[in-house]
Design a protein around this motif. Sequence first.
Motif, PDB file in Angstrom:
ATOM      1  N   ASP A  28      -2.590   7.066  -5.390  1.00 54.81           N
ATOM      2  CA  ASP A  28      -3.746   7.780  -6.099  1.00 54.81           C
ATOM      3  C   ASP A  28      -4.598   6.634  -6.599  1.00 54.81           C
ATOM      4  OD1 ASP A  28      -2.903  10.163  -5.186  1.00 54.81           O
ATOM      5  OD2 ASP A  28      -2.612  10.799  -7.123  1.00 54.81           O
ATOM      6  N   GLU A  29      -4.223   5.487  -7.202  1.00 58.85           N
ATOM      7  CA  GLU A  29      -5.123   4.284  -7.700  1.00 58.85           C
ATOM      8  C   GLU A  29      -5.579   3.204  -6.797  1.00 58.85           C
ATOM      9  OE1 GLU A  29      -6.322   4.335 -10.475  1.00 58.85           O
ATOM     10  OE2 GLU A  29      -5.449   5.541 -11.940  1.00 58.85           O
ATOM     11  N   GLY A  30      -4.928   3.600  -5.397  1.00 59.21           N
ATOM     12  CA  GLY A  30      -5.665   2.894  -4.330  1.00 59.21           C
ATOM     13  C   GLY A  30      -4.689   1.798  -3.816  1.00 59.21           C
ATOM     14  N   ALA A  31      -3.425   1.551  -4.331  1.00 56.17           N
ATOM     15  CA  ALA A  31      -2.540   0.512  -3.972  1.00 56.17           C
ATOM     16  C   ALA A  31      -1.983   0.864  -2.610  1.00 56.17           C
ATOM     17  CB  ALA A  31      -1.184   0.595  -5.023  1.00 56.17           C
ATOM     18  N   ARG A  32      -1.491  -0.323  -2.235  1.00 54.77           N
ATOM     19  CA  ARG A  32      -0.821  -0.241  -0.552  1.00 54.77           C
ATOM     20  C   ARG A  32       0.575  -0.390  -1.299  1.00 54.77           C
ATOM     21  NH1 ARG A  32      -3.710  -4.697   2.624  1.00 54.77           N
ATOM     22  NH2 ARG A  32      -4.344  -5.642   0.831  1.00 54.77           N
ATOM     23  N   LEU A  33       1.506   0.671  -0.574  1.00 55.15           N
ATOM     24  CA  LEU A  33       2.832   0.606  -1.193  1.00 55.15           C
ATOM     25  C   LEU A  33       4.040   0.302  -0.301  1.00 55.15           C
ATOM     26  CD1 LEU A  33       2.803   4.040  -3.521  1.00 55.15           C
ATOM     27  CD2 LEU A  33       2.432   1.528  -4.280  1.00 55.15           C
ATOM     28  N   VAL A  34       5.017  -0.337  -0.577  1.00 55.72           N
ATOM     29  CA  VAL A  34       6.213  -0.067  -0.075  1.00 55.72           C
ATOM     30  C   VAL A  34       7.166   0.422  -1.114  1.00 55.72           C
ATOM     31  CG1 VAL A  34       8.103  -1.453   1.140  1.00 55.72           C
ATOM     32  CG2 VAL A  34       5.687  -2.276   1.264  1.00 55.72           C
ATOM     33  N   ILE A  35       7.905   1.471  -0.591  1.00 60.44           N
ATOM     34  CA  ILE A  35       8.769   2.279  -1.726  1.00 60.44           C
ATOM     35  C   ILE A  35       9.894   2.148  -0.902  1.00 60.44           C
ATOM     36  CG2 ILE A  35       6.719   3.757  -2.294  1.00 60.44           C
ATOM     37  CD1 ILE A  35       7.493   5.991  -0.664  1.00 60.44           C
ATOM     38  N   GLY A  36      11.208   2.206  -1.875  1.00 63.14           N
ATOM     39  CA  GLY A  36      12.301   2.267  -1.278  1.00 63.14           C
ATOM     40  C   GLY A  36      13.562   2.795  -2.024  1.00 63.14           C
ATOM     41  N   ASP A  37      14.480   3.614  -1.647  1.00 62.49           N
ATOM     42  CA  ASP A  37      15.467   4.368  -2.336  1.00 62.49           C
ATOM     43  C   ASP A  37      16.815   4.092  -1.334  1.00 62.49           C
ATOM     44  OD1 ASP A  37      15.557   6.068  -4.937  1.00 62.49           O
ATOM     45  OD2 ASP A  37      16.880   6.906  -3.277  1.00 62.49           O
ATOM     46  N   LEU A  38      17.883   4.486  -2.377  1.00 64.54           N
ATOM     47  CA  LEU A  38      19.087   4.845  -1.583  1.00 64.54           C
ATOM     48  C   LEU A  38      19.181   5.982  -0.527  1.00 64.54           C
ATOM     49  CD1 LEU A  38      21.871   4.111  -4.322  1.00 64.54           C
ATOM     50  CD2 LEU A  38      21.703   2.983  -1.952  1.00 64.54           C
ATOM     51  N   ASP A  39      18.159   7.049  -0.984  1.00 59.54           N
ATOM     52  CA  ASP A  39      18.035   8.413  -0.158  1.00 59.54           C
ATOM     53  C   ASP A  39      16.879   8.010   0.837  1.00 59.54           C
ATOM     54  OD1 ASP A  39      17.646  10.666   0.643  1.00 59.54           O
ATOM     55  OD2 ASP A  39      17.695  11.654  -1.008  1.00 59.54           O
ATOM     56  N   ALA A  40      17.149   7.636   1.981  1.00 67.19           N
ATOM     57  CA  ALA A  40      16.055   7.100   2.919  1.00 67.19           C
ATOM     58  C   ALA A  40      15.322   8.378   3.497  1.00 67.19           C
ATOM     59  CB  ALA A  40      16.727   6.575   4.320  1.00 67.19           C
ATOM     60  N   ASP A  41      15.889   9.647   3.372  1.00 65.29           N
ATOM     61  CA  ASP A  41      15.315  10.788   3.667  1.00 65.29           C
ATOM     62  C   ASP A  41      14.072  11.205   2.607  1.00 65.29           C
ATOM     63  OD1 ASP A  41      16.681  11.214   6.135  1.00 65.29           O
ATOM     64  OD2 ASP A  41      18.301  12.738   5.280  1.00 65.29           O
ATOM     65  N   LEU A  42      14.462  10.861   1.502  1.00 67.13           N
ATOM     66  CA  LEU A  42      13.699  11.108   0.307  1.00 67.13           C
ATOM     67  C   LEU A  42      12.720  10.223   0.571  1.00 67.13           C
ATOM     68  CD1 LEU A  42      12.804  12.163  -2.575  1.00 67.13           C
ATOM     69  CD2 LEU A  42      14.062  10.536  -3.598  1.00 67.13           C
ATOM     70  N   THR A  43      12.887   8.753   0.567  1.00 63.61           N
ATOM     71  CA  THR A  43      11.595   7.905   0.867  1.00 63.61           C
ATOM     72  C   THR A  43      10.732   8.298   1.890  1.00 63.61           C
ATOM     73  OG1 THR A  43      13.459   6.313   0.049  1.00 63.61           O
ATOM     74  CG2 THR A  43      11.407   5.708   1.075  1.00 63.61           C
ATOM     75  N   THR A  44      11.314   8.956   3.014  1.00 60.68           N
ATOM     76  CA  THR A  44      10.515   9.240   4.189  1.00 60.68           C
ATOM     77  C   THR A  44       9.477  10.220   3.880  1.00 60.68           C
ATOM     78  OG1 THR A  44      11.994   8.160   5.649  1.00 60.68           O
ATOM     79  CG2 THR A  44      10.542   9.799   6.559  1.00 60.68           C
ATOM     80  N   ARG A  45      10.118  11.172   3.031  1.00 56.85           N
ATOM     81  CA  ARG A  45       9.247  12.482   2.672  1.00 56.85           C
ATOM     82  C   ARG A  45       8.089  12.169   1.865  1.00 56.85           C
ATOM     83  NH1 ARG A  45      14.492  14.787   2.049  1.00 56.85           N
ATOM     84  NH2 ARG A  45      14.069  14.879  -0.248  1.00 56.85           N
ATOM     85  N   VAL A  46       8.493  11.414   0.795  1.00 54.60           N
ATOM     86  CA  VAL A  46       7.572  10.880   0.010  1.00 54.60           C
ATOM     87  C   VAL A  46       6.179   9.944   0.526  1.00 54.60           C
ATOM     88  CG1 VAL A  46       6.868   9.404  -2.224  1.00 54.60           C
ATOM     89  CG2 VAL A  46       9.073  11.067  -2.292  1.00 54.60           C
ATOM     90  N   ALA A  47       6.770   9.002   1.315  1.00 56.09           N
ATOM     91  CA  ALA A  47       5.716   8.447   2.009  1.00 56.09           C
ATOM     92  C   ALA A  47       4.763   9.277   2.940  1.00 56.09           C
ATOM     93  CB  ALA A  47       6.480   7.355   2.931  1.00 56.09           C
ATOM     94  N   THR A  48       5.480  10.146   3.600  1.00 59.11           N
ATOM     95  CA  THR A  48       4.725  10.875   4.498  1.00 59.11           C
ATOM     96  C   THR A  48       3.679  11.818   3.637  1.00 59.11           C
ATOM     97  OG1 THR A  48       6.330  11.117   6.251  1.00 59.11           O
ATOM     98  CG2 THR A  48       4.775  12.836   6.079  1.00 59.11           C
ATOM     99  N   ARG A  56      -0.607   2.921   4.693  1.00 64.11           N
ATOM    100  CA  ARG A  56      -0.766   2.335   3.240  1.00 64.11           C
ATOM    101  C   ARG A  56       0.426   2.598   2.425  1.00 64.11           C
ATOM    102  NH1 ARG A  56      -5.766   0.857   1.823  1.00 64.11           N
ATOM    103  NH2 ARG A  56      -5.196   0.896  -0.401  1.00 64.11           N
ATOM    104  N   VAL A  57       1.402   3.426   3.116  1.00 61.04           N
ATOM    105  CA  VAL A  57       2.530   3.735   2.253  1.00 61.04           C
ATOM    106  C   VAL A  57       3.780   3.468   3.211  1.00 61.04           C
ATOM    107  CG1 VAL A  57       3.937   4.991   0.909  1.00 61.04           C
ATOM    108  CG2 VAL A  57       1.504   5.347   0.617  1.00 61.04           C
ATOM    109  N   LEU A  58       4.524   2.444   2.977  1.00 57.95           N
ATOM    110  CA  LEU A  58       5.624   2.279   3.913  1.00 57.95           C
ATOM    111  C   LEU A  58       6.742   2.653   3.454  1.00 57.95           C
ATOM    112  CD1 LEU A  58       4.755  -1.093   5.339  1.00 57.95           C
ATOM    113  CD2 LEU A  58       4.044   0.892   6.262  1.00 57.95           C
ATOM    114  N   PRO A  59       7.643   3.596   4.111  1.00 58.71           N
ATOM    115  CA  PRO A  59       9.236   3.772   3.329  1.00 58.71           C
ATOM    116  C   PRO A  59      10.280   2.857   4.055  1.00 58.71           C
ATOM    117  CG  PRO A  59       8.775   5.259   5.250  1.00 58.71           C
ATOM    118  CD  PRO A  59       7.729   4.151   5.096  1.00 58.71           C
ATOM    119  N   THR A  60      11.272   2.779   3.071  1.00 60.93           N
ATOM    120  CA  THR A  60      12.207   1.973   3.658  1.00 60.93           C
ATOM    121  C   THR A  60      13.643   2.106   2.611  1.00 60.93           C
ATOM    122  OG1 THR A  60      13.345  -0.138   4.348  1.00 60.93           O
ATOM    123  CG2 THR A  60      11.984  -0.211   2.157  1.00 60.93           C
TER     124      THR A  60
END
Length: 256
Positions: A28-48, A56-60
């Motif tokens: 929301d503050e305008g960052a370009r993000l790479v987000i990661g977690d052991l739970d890959a499904d959670l990461t994908t859901r949050v990024a979407t 602007r938001v890449l999950p891994t």
Amino acid sequence: MAGLLNDKVIIVAGLGGIGNGLAKRYADEGARLVIGDLDADLTTRVATDLDASGERVLPTALDGADEGSVASIVALAVDTFSRLDGIHVNFTSAADAYLPGGVVDMPLDVFDDVMRVNTRGFVICAKHAIPPMIDGGGGSIVFTASIDAYNGAGTRVAYQMSKAAELALMRHIARRYGPKGIRANAIAPGLIWHYKFDEMTMPDGVVDQTRARQMIKSRFGNPDDVAALGALLLSDDGSFITAQTISVDGGVTFRP
């Protein structure tokens, strides 16, 4: 109107209760993000949810205690966005959180797991994130620690030790790499109520005891409280703040 983190490239290492709030606020503050977690499904859901375009938001998938995994998330950020401006290391192991015993009773395999994730993992993240930030002219590291780092308790000794170690690492980074443009700070939350607590049964007395210790009685903290401070510390507005541990705990702790 540009946000605090407009076009900064930020890694959020560790999602879930607090981490989801961090990712949302930083996006929301305008960052370009790479987000990661052991739970890959959670990461994908949050990024979407945050960025349906995927631009602007890449999950891994991320195992923060595995050096190859950490190296990969840093490389993904740099290769995709050409630089790295900040990292918020938010993952944790609380494997001993609800064990009743003290150090005499501590199973060493539990101790080793907590230290592997909370100490070794934070070292690995710093080791790989600092060089590209220096190459880019500087950056900010934020650790999610805990008030357990300096509040004594009769249980969860491994967790307390690991959180104290994170603060020592933060101060080392600030001193050693500050002259090269690297800032490092830690956020020490108290009880931060999030969706995972709604899915579990808290031990008897924990909620009432925590409320009794807080100076702010009207509510518990939530992920937005941590994320608001994290956004400041990662931003240019926080550019003169380094080597600090700041509690977000409703006044449970009083520290100079």
